[in-house]
Design a protein around this motif. Structure first.
Motif, PDB file in Angstrom:
ATOM      1  N   VAL A  93     -34.337  -2.476  64.726  1.00 48.71           N
ATOM      2  CA  VAL A  93     -34.252  -1.081  64.298  1.00 48.71           C
ATOM      3  C   VAL A  93     -33.156  -1.014  63.243  1.00 48.71           C
ATOM      4  O   VAL A  93     -32.050  -1.494  63.470  1.00 48.71           O
ATOM      5  CB  VAL A  93     -33.933  -0.145  65.472  1.00 48.71           C
ATOM      6  N   GLN A 119     -37.985   1.403  62.805  1.00 45.46           N
ATOM      7  CA  GLN A 119     -38.335   0.090  63.349  1.00 45.46           C
ATOM      8  C   GLN A 119     -38.965  -0.779  62.272  1.00 45.46           C
ATOM      9  O   GLN A 119     -39.900  -0.356  61.581  1.00 45.46           O
ATOM     10  CB  GLN A 119     -39.314   0.244  64.515  1.00 45.46           C
ATOM     11  N   THR A 121     -40.775  -4.525  62.111  1.00 41.82           N
ATOM     12  CA  THR A 121     -41.311  -5.625  62.908  1.00 41.82           C
ATOM     13  C   THR A 121     -41.967  -6.627  61.979  1.00 41.82           C
ATOM     14  O   THR A 121     -42.889  -6.277  61.230  1.00 41.82           O
ATOM     15  CB  THR A 121     -42.333  -5.122  63.934  1.00 41.82           C
TER      16      THR A 121
END
Length: 124
Positions: A93, A119, A121
């Motif tokens: 994050v 976030q 990823t």
């Protein structure tokens, strides 16, 4: 409403790129140094980069050197973090924060206003 608002996170494959944005709906960013931090699951929040009010950039995480670029657009009241050649270990994050009362720093205590985080990823 939080003082700062991050956007631009999401899922990306290794080697990809993302641009994170940090906006301040309620005040002008220009007088302040703005930092980016990140927190991976189970890890401490770490400083990634910071930009002074004059536009001088610092990169605190060795792993992002040469891959991440911090910049600011005073006309749009936004600070950006361009992230290139992303790696799975960049998954976290990401938070932006305002340095106050001083300038750029890698210490969380030197920042008084934070966003909610976005976030990122990185996965195949």
């Amino acid at each position: 409403q939080l003082p700062l608002v991050e956007s631009g996170g999401g899922g990306v494959q290794p080697g990809g790129s993302l641009r994170l944005s940090c906006a301040a709906p309620g005040f002008t960013l220009q007088p302040y140094a703005i930092g980016w931090f990140r927190q991976a699951p189970g890890k401490e929040r770490e400083a990634v980069s910071c930009i002074t009010n004059a536009g001088t950039a610092s990169y605190f995480a060795d792993s992002v050197q040469g891959r991440f670029i911090i910049s600011r657009d005073s006309a749009k009241n936004v600070v950006y973090l361009d992230m290139n050649t992303l790696k799975p270990e960049d998954t976290a994050v990401y938070y932006c924060a305002r340095a106050y009362p001083g300038g750029c720093s890698s210490r969380r205590a030197d920042f008084d206003s934070w966003g909610q985080g976005t976030q990122v990823t990185v996965s195949s």
